[in-house]
Design a protein around this motif. Structure first.
Motif, PDB file in Angstrom:
ATOM      1  N   ASP A   1       0.818  -1.209   0.000  1.00  0.00           N
ATOM      2  CA  ASP A   1       0.000   0.000   0.000  1.00  0.00           C
ATOM      3  C   ASP A   1       0.846   1.251   0.000  1.00  0.00           C
ATOM      4  O   ASP A   1       1.894   1.302   0.647  1.00  0.00           O
ATOM      5  CB  ASP A   1      -0.833   0.050   1.289  1.00  0.00           C
ATOM      6  CG  ASP A   1      -2.063  -0.804   1.184  1.00  0.00           C
ATOM      7  OD1 ASP A   1      -3.113  -0.267   0.827  1.00  0.00           O
ATOM      8  OD2 ASP A   1      -1.963  -2.015   1.471  1.00  0.00           O
ATOM      9  N   PHE A   2       0.346   2.269  -0.685  1.00  0.00           N
ATOM     10  CA  PHE A   2       0.878   3.615  -0.541  1.00  0.00           C
ATOM     11  C   PHE A   2      -0.256   4.408   0.112  1.00  0.00           C
ATOM     12  O   PHE A   2      -1.229   4.779  -0.541  1.00  0.00           O
ATOM     13  CB  PHE A   2       1.250   4.163  -1.919  1.00  0.00           C
ATOM     14  CG  PHE A   2       1.887   5.520  -1.891  1.00  0.00           C
ATOM     15  CD1 PHE A   2       2.853   5.845  -0.951  1.00  0.00           C
ATOM     16  CD2 PHE A   2       1.530   6.483  -2.831  1.00  0.00           C
ATOM     17  CE1 PHE A   2       3.445   7.104  -0.937  1.00  0.00           C
ATOM     18  CE2 PHE A   2       2.121   7.740  -2.832  1.00  0.00           C
ATOM     19  CZ  PHE A   2       3.075   8.050  -1.890  1.00  0.00           C
ATOM     20  N   VAL A   3      -0.129   4.582   1.423  1.00  0.00           N
ATOM     21  CA  VAL A   3      -1.193   5.253   2.179  1.00  0.00           C
ATOM     22  C   VAL A   3      -0.841   6.736   2.170  1.00  0.00           C
ATOM     23  O   VAL A   3      -0.136   7.222   3.047  1.00  0.00           O
ATOM     24  CB  VAL A   3      -1.287   4.691   3.612  1.00  0.00           C
ATOM     25  CG1 VAL A   3      -2.445   5.333   4.358  1.00  0.00           C
ATOM     26  CG2 VAL A   3      -1.457   3.181   3.572  1.00  0.00           C
ATOM     27  N   PHE A   4      -1.299   7.419   1.138  1.00  0.00           N
ATOM     28  CA  PHE A   4      -0.785   8.772   0.921  1.00  0.00           C
ATOM     29  C   PHE A   4      -1.813   9.871   1.142  1.00  0.00           C
ATOM     30  O   PHE A   4      -1.493  11.043   0.998  1.00  0.00           O
ATOM     31  CB  PHE A   4      -0.139   8.888  -0.473  1.00  0.00           C
ATOM     32  CG  PHE A   4      -1.100   8.841  -1.650  1.00  0.00           C
ATOM     33  CD1 PHE A   4      -2.060   7.864  -1.733  1.00  0.00           C
ATOM     34  CD2 PHE A   4      -1.012   9.780  -2.678  1.00  0.00           C
ATOM     35  CE1 PHE A   4      -2.927   7.808  -2.825  1.00  0.00           C
ATOM     36  CE2 PHE A   4      -1.864   9.736  -3.761  1.00  0.00           C
ATOM     37  CZ  PHE A   4      -2.822   8.746  -3.836  1.00  0.00           C
ATOM     38  N   ASN A   5      -3.032   9.493   1.527  1.00  0.00           N
ATOM     39  CA  ASN A   5      -4.006  10.531   1.844  1.00  0.00           C
ATOM     40  C   ASN A   5      -3.766  11.112   3.236  1.00  0.00           C
ATOM     41  O   ASN A   5      -4.107  12.251   3.510  1.00  0.00           O
ATOM     42  CB  ASN A   5      -5.428   9.965   1.762  1.00  0.00           C
ATOM     43  CG  ASN A   5      -6.465  10.982   2.191  1.00  0.00           C
ATOM     44  OD1 ASN A   5      -6.685  11.980   1.514  1.00  0.00           O
ATOM     45  ND2 ASN A   5      -7.076  10.774   3.355  1.00  0.00           N
ATOM     46  N   HIS A   6      -3.179  10.289   4.114  1.00  0.00           N
ATOM     47  CA  HIS A   6      -3.012  10.733   5.499  1.00  0.00           C
ATOM     48  C   HIS A   6      -1.830  10.037   6.141  1.00  0.00           C
ATOM     49  O   HIS A   6      -1.410   8.972   5.699  1.00  0.00           O
ATOM     50  CB  HIS A   6      -4.274  10.430   6.306  1.00  0.00           C
ATOM     51  CG  HIS A   6      -4.825   9.056   6.031  1.00  0.00           C
ATOM     52  ND1 HIS A   6      -5.872   8.837   5.161  1.00  0.00           N
ATOM     53  CD2 HIS A   6      -4.456   7.827   6.465  1.00  0.00           C
ATOM     54  CE1 HIS A   6      -6.133   7.539   5.088  1.00  0.00           C
ATOM     55  NE2 HIS A   6      -5.277   6.897   5.866  1.00  0.00           N
ATOM     56  N   THR A   7      -1.297  10.657   7.197  1.00  0.00           N
ATOM     57  CA  THR A   7      -0.319   9.966   8.044  1.00  0.00           C
ATOM     58  C   THR A   7      -0.983   9.771   9.407  1.00  0.00           C
ATOM     59  O   THR A   7      -2.039  10.350   9.680  1.00  0.00           O
ATOM     60  CB  THR A   7       0.961  10.802   8.273  1.00  0.00           C
ATOM     61  OG1 THR A   7       0.642  11.896   9.150  1.00  0.00           O
ATOM     62  CG2 THR A   7       1.520  11.342   6.965  1.00  0.00           C
ATOM     63  N   ALA A   8      -0.324   8.982  10.258  1.00  0.00           N
ATOM     64  CA  ALA A   8      -0.781   8.878  11.641  1.00  0.00           C
ATOM     65  C   ALA A   8      -0.464  10.181  12.370  1.00  0.00           C
ATOM     66  O   ALA A   8       0.408  10.947  11.933  1.00  0.00           O
ATOM     67  CB  ALA A   8      -0.086   7.713  12.337  1.00  0.00           C
ATOM     68  N   ASP A   9      -1.160  10.417  13.455  1.00  0.00           N
ATOM     69  CA  ASP A   9      -0.915  11.653  14.212  1.00  0.00           C
ATOM     70  C   ASP A   9       0.439  11.639  14.926  1.00  0.00           C
ATOM     71  O   ASP A   9       0.845  12.649  15.482  1.00  0.00           O
ATOM     72  CB  ASP A   9      -2.053  11.910  15.216  1.00  0.00           C
ATOM     73  CG  ASP A   9      -2.264  10.748  16.175  1.00  0.00           C
ATOM     74  OD1 ASP A   9      -1.562   9.708  16.049  1.00  0.00           O
ATOM     75  OD2 ASP A   9      -3.136  10.857  17.058  1.00  0.00           O
ATOM     76  N   ASP A  10       1.151  10.500  14.883  1.00  0.00           N
ATOM     77  CA  ASP A  10       2.489  10.502  15.489  1.00  0.00           C
ATOM     78  C   ASP A  10       3.593  10.334  14.442  1.00  0.00           C
ATOM     79  O   ASP A  10       4.722   9.984  14.772  1.00  0.00           O
ATOM     80  CB  ASP A  10       2.601   9.440  16.595  1.00  0.00           C
ATOM     81  CG  ASP A  10       2.587   8.026  16.040  1.00  0.00           C
ATOM     82  OD1 ASP A  10       2.204   7.833  14.850  1.00  0.00           O
ATOM     83  OD2 ASP A  10       2.956   7.101  16.787  1.00  0.00           O
ATOM     84  N   HIS A  11       3.279  10.568  13.188  1.00  0.00           N
ATOM     85  CA  HIS A  11       4.327  10.630  12.155  1.00  0.00           C
ATOM     86  C   HIS A  11       5.211  11.837  12.475  1.00  0.00           C
ATOM     87  O   HIS A  11       4.740  12.816  13.052  1.00  0.00           O
ATOM     88  CB  HIS A  11       3.674  10.781  10.772  1.00  0.00           C
ATOM     89  CG  HIS A  11       4.648  10.704   9.637  1.00  0.00           C
ATOM     90  ND1 HIS A  11       5.478  11.757   9.298  1.00  0.00           N
ATOM     91  CD2 HIS A  11       4.943   9.701   8.776  1.00  0.00           C
ATOM     92  CE1 HIS A  11       6.243  11.388   8.261  1.00  0.00           C
ATOM     93  NE2 HIS A  11       5.931  10.145   7.934  1.00  0.00           N
ATOM     94  N   GLU A  12       6.478  11.772  12.083  1.00  0.00           N
ATOM     95  CA  GLU A  12       7.414  12.860  12.381  1.00  0.00           C
ATOM     96  C   GLU A  12       6.868  14.235  11.953  1.00  0.00           C
ATOM     97  O   GLU A  12       6.983  15.217  12.677  1.00  0.00           O
ATOM     98  CB  GLU A  12       8.754  12.559  11.674  1.00  0.00           C
ATOM     99  CG  GLU A  12       9.901  13.488  12.025  1.00  0.00           C
ATOM    100  CD  GLU A  12      10.142  13.662  13.531  1.00  0.00           C
ATOM    101  OE1 GLU A  12       9.936  12.686  14.283  1.00  0.00           O
ATOM    102  OE2 GLU A  12      10.487  14.789  13.938  1.00  0.00           O
ATOM    103  N   TRP A  13       6.246  14.287  10.772  1.00  0.00           N
ATOM    104  CA  TRP A  13       5.724  15.580  10.288  1.00  0.00           C
ATOM    105  C   TRP A  13       4.616  16.082  11.208  1.00  0.00           C
ATOM    106  O   TRP A  13       4.526  17.272  11.501  1.00  0.00           O
ATOM    107  CB  TRP A  13       5.171  15.455   8.859  1.00  0.00           C
ATOM    108  CG  TRP A  13       6.153  14.903   7.871  1.00  0.00           C
ATOM    109  CD1 TRP A  13       7.515  15.007   7.948  1.00  0.00           C
ATOM    110  CD2 TRP A  13       5.863  14.157   6.690  1.00  0.00           C
ATOM    111  NE1 TRP A  13       8.082  14.364   6.865  1.00  0.00           N
ATOM    112  CE2 TRP A  13       7.104  13.848   6.076  1.00  0.00           C
ATOM    113  CE3 TRP A  13       4.687  13.745   6.064  1.00  0.00           C
ATOM    114  CZ2 TRP A  13       7.195  13.121   4.890  1.00  0.00           C
ATOM    115  CZ3 TRP A  13       4.771  13.032   4.874  1.00  0.00           C
ATOM    116  CH2 TRP A  13       6.008  12.719   4.296  1.00  0.00           C
ATOM    117  N   ALA A  14       3.771  15.149  11.664  1.00  0.00           N
ATOM    118  CA  ALA A  14       2.668  15.549  12.546  1.00  0.00           C
ATOM    119  C   ALA A  14       3.211  15.987  13.903  1.00  0.00           C
ATOM    120  O   ALA A  14       2.709  16.927  14.521  1.00  0.00           O
ATOM    121  CB  ALA A  14       1.688  14.396  12.702  1.00  0.00           C
TER     122      ALA A  14
END
Ligand code: GLC
Ligand code: GLC
Length: 662
Positions: free
Chosen positions: A195-208
């Motif tokens: 999968d390329f889950v590219f609509n969203h990241t988790a809220d604990d991704h580095e960017w978030a």
């Protein structure tokens, strides 16, 4: 450039593309010159670069051309692409080369997909490697592993809330395990899909996390709002995807004192593709995955990636441009990889993603829903109507035909199609929901509601194939006749997806007829999401039953082993029929409202398929078979019998026939 009405013409864009390439070239060249790839590969890549640049430039321009920092990001795109090619392992360059002009690898009758959760199937990637034989025996040639990346703690939406696209969930293994698995799969002739889950990241991704820490650059990676003004305006035209999990499409974040756009769960933060930095950053993540050895990239939740005020923010024209831009870059860097669109939307919208320049593969949710619809109604008129003008897709593309997957079933048929055959779409969906949740008198199905929305009355259906097709009911009544009917329903549906044109995709475990798993409610991270009912653990005991003598009768074991053997056999029969390659399919009017009929043919043969969707015997006139099959006698490939056309051809309850002229 000469700009009239602020819109540059095609010639202007061509020139600008050329000039920008001249400027960028020396810088990107130095990246791939250090890579140590063979000179022949390098020349081929440089040629592709020059050829595809105008297209990449044009698409990027349409998305971001008005940004003051457009050229900075454009150069980033070129740099990221060059670096990814430089990093691409040599054996993948070989695959790229062989697939560049040849889409037959995914159009072949040999192609059979399987999808699974690593933990539920085999615990971890290491043990999964030991199961490669299992897939070979079953006949699977492409394996989709559900998201296996690092996820947030607690509820992670079955892996779809990703905190790091470059590391594997430690419970499943490491990136090295993934690479090893990819190469062993390839050695066994099995392609890898991730999968390329590219609509969203988790809220604990580095960017978030950076956004939460107040870093403005990363706050621009998401859609954040200080108050409800804009969210309220957007909400007027948005639908709700997970209404029982979280109402609305925005979630308040206390730390940042901001509303966050969250289409799915509150912890899945939608990425802001209006920002070209997001486009580039996600491109880097995508190409990293490609270099792991991915052959098929599943574009998750593809319909939602572009938001526009005043619209439903689904299937926007810019979403298509964005995917086309990614496709063009993939064609440059790693042309051996194709996109599979996961657009579970209205049939007309599903089609808009399917093209060699966008997504070469697409889930076929319309066929999936209408096969279940036909089982419930015992009639094929809506299925027929839909197939008559929706099966055809551009050459160089293929449907992925599935019956069940890790998600729910939504009744996404077209209301116009329904009206054309005298069906009211709204009422029919109510009926199907009742039928598949077992509330309709005489229903054989044991599904459960998913995301019931009290405001709209909408819901979708969860449940395993076996439970939806009547096996759970048959076991609970301990009724052998019902068991046989349920098994035949399952085989009928497979008989269609394996033959109708496109790639059949199994949801691994379904080949054993796994029943609903009601224990998911014990786990607080899962209990509110009924899709877990159809995500049971693999039952390896069933495999041991394969060794038992035919007449022994354990815990219903024989039903499961018979089902497995029959599905496996169907798969192998498909692979022996070159007529099943590709997409081309012609419907036949069977003259019987319960029987679907179509012809498949290729240079190497012609096969006529009939499927009886009722539990009664059904006749088809011999003349229909003779004229469609252009012959008087046929071999029925599944039952290995000969069928003549001097009289009516009789299909047994739920029987599917694959007829080849003798
Ligand atoms: C896709 C997945 C689904 C997930 C959603 C959000 O539709 O198939 O399981 O919940 O995307 O990522
Ligand atoms: C919606 C979305 C689809 C997603 C599903 C999950 O139907 O359109 O992308 O898979 O919800 O339930």
């Amino acid at each position: 450039m000469t700009i009239s009405n602020n819109v540059p013409g095609i010639e202007d864009l061509k020139l600008e593309a050329e000039l920008s390439l001249q400027r960028i070239w020396p810088r990107v060249c130095s990246i791939w010159e250090q890579a140590g790839h063979e000179p022949a590969d390098r020349h081929a890549f440089e040629e592709r670069f020059s050829n595809s640049w105008p297209r990449i430039f044009g698409l990027a321009y349409r998305l971001y051309g008005t940004r003051y920092d457009f050229f900075y990001h454009l150069e980033e795109v070129a740099r990221v692409a060059a670096q990814a090619w430089a990093d691409r392992p040599a054996h993948l360059l070989k695959t790229d080369q062989s697939r560049i002009y040849d889409d037959s690898w995914f159009q072949s009758e040999q192609m059979i997909g399987g999808a699974l959760y690593v933990d539920l199937f085999s615990e971890n990637l290491g043990k999964l490697r030991q199961s490669i034989d299992y897939f070979k025996k079953l006949g699977v040639t492409y394996l989709h592993l559900m998201p296996l990346f690092a996820v947030r703690p607690g509820n992670n939406d079955g892996g779809y809330a990703i905190s790091n696209y470059r590391s594997v969930d430690p419970r499943l293994g490491t990136i090295e395990d993934l690479q090893l698995l990819a190469s062993e799969l390839h050695e066994s002739g099995i392609a890898l899909a991730l999968d390329f889950v590219f609509n969203h990241t988790a809220d604990d991704h580095e960017w978030a996390k950076q956004a939460q820490a107040g870093v403005r650059e990363f706050q621009q990676y998401y859609y954040l709002f200080e108050d409800r003004t804009l969210p309220d305006q957007y909400e007027q035209t948005l639908r709700e995807i997970f209404p029982t999990e979280s109402r609305g499409n925005f979630t308040w974040h206390d730390g940042m004192q901001r509303w966050v756009w969250t289409t799915f769960n509150s912890f899945q933060w939608d990425l802001n593709y209006h920002n070209p930095a997001v486009f580039c950053s996600m491109l880097e993540e995508m190409l990293f995955l490609a270099n792991m050895g991915v052959d098929i990239l599943r574009l998750d939740a593809v319909a939602f990636i572009w938001k526009q005020m005043g619209t439903n923010c689904e299937n926007r024209p810019e979403a298509h441009i964005l995917i086309q831009a990614y496709n063009a870059i993939v064609h440059l860097v790693c042309p051996g990889m194709v996109f599979k669109s996961e657009a579970i939307v209205a049939p007309d919208d599903v089609l808009t993603y399917v093209s060699p320049q966008e997504c070469q593969l697409s889930y076929n949710p319309t066929l999936m829903a209408l096969l279940w619809e036909s089982l419930a109604t015992r009639e094929v008129k809506l299925l027929n109507r839909s197939l008559s003008h929706r099966h055809k897709i551009p050459s160089g593309t293929a449907w992925v035909n599935y019956l069940r997957c890790h998600d729910d079933i939504g009744w996404t048929f077209d209301d116009g199609d329904a009206a054309a055959v005298g069906i009211n779409g709204y009422d029919h969906r109510q009926f199907l929901n009742k039928f598949y949740t077992g509330q309709y008198p005489d229903s054989f199905a044991r599904g459960v509601p998913f995301q019931y929305n009290a405001d709209t009355g909408d819901m979708r259906i969860s449940g395993t194939m076996a439970s939806l097709a009547g096996l759970e009911q048959a076991f609970s009544r301990n009724d052998d006749t019902l068991k046989e009917l349920a098994v035949n329903r399952i085989l009928l549906l497979h008989g269609i997806t394996l033959s109708i044109g496109g790639i059949p995709l199994l949801y691994i475990g379904e080949e054993w007829g796994l029943l609903n798993d009601y224990d998911f409610v014990q786990d607080p991270a899962k209990s509110s999401d009924s899709r877990w009912i159809h995500r049971p653990k693999m039952k390896w005991d069933y495999l041991q039953d394969l060794q038992l003598p035919e007449n022994s009768n354990g815990q219903g074991g024989m039903v499961h082993t018979n089902l497995y053997n029959s599905i496996r056999r169907l798969i192998h029969l498909r692979k022996e029929a070159p007529a099943f390659a590709g997409q081309q399919m012609e419907l036949i009017s069977s003259g019987n409202p319960h029987v679907l009929g179509f012809v498949r043919h290729s240079a190497e043969g012609r096969v006529i398929v009939f499927g009886n969707f009722s539990e009664q015997e059904q006749p088809v006139s011999g003349n229909v078979v003779r004229t469609a099959g252009l012959g008087r006698f046929f071999e029925e490939l599944i039952s290995e019998t000969t069928v003549g056309t001097s009289e009516e051809v009789i299909l047994g309850p739920y029987q599917v026939m694959w007829l080849r002229r003798v």
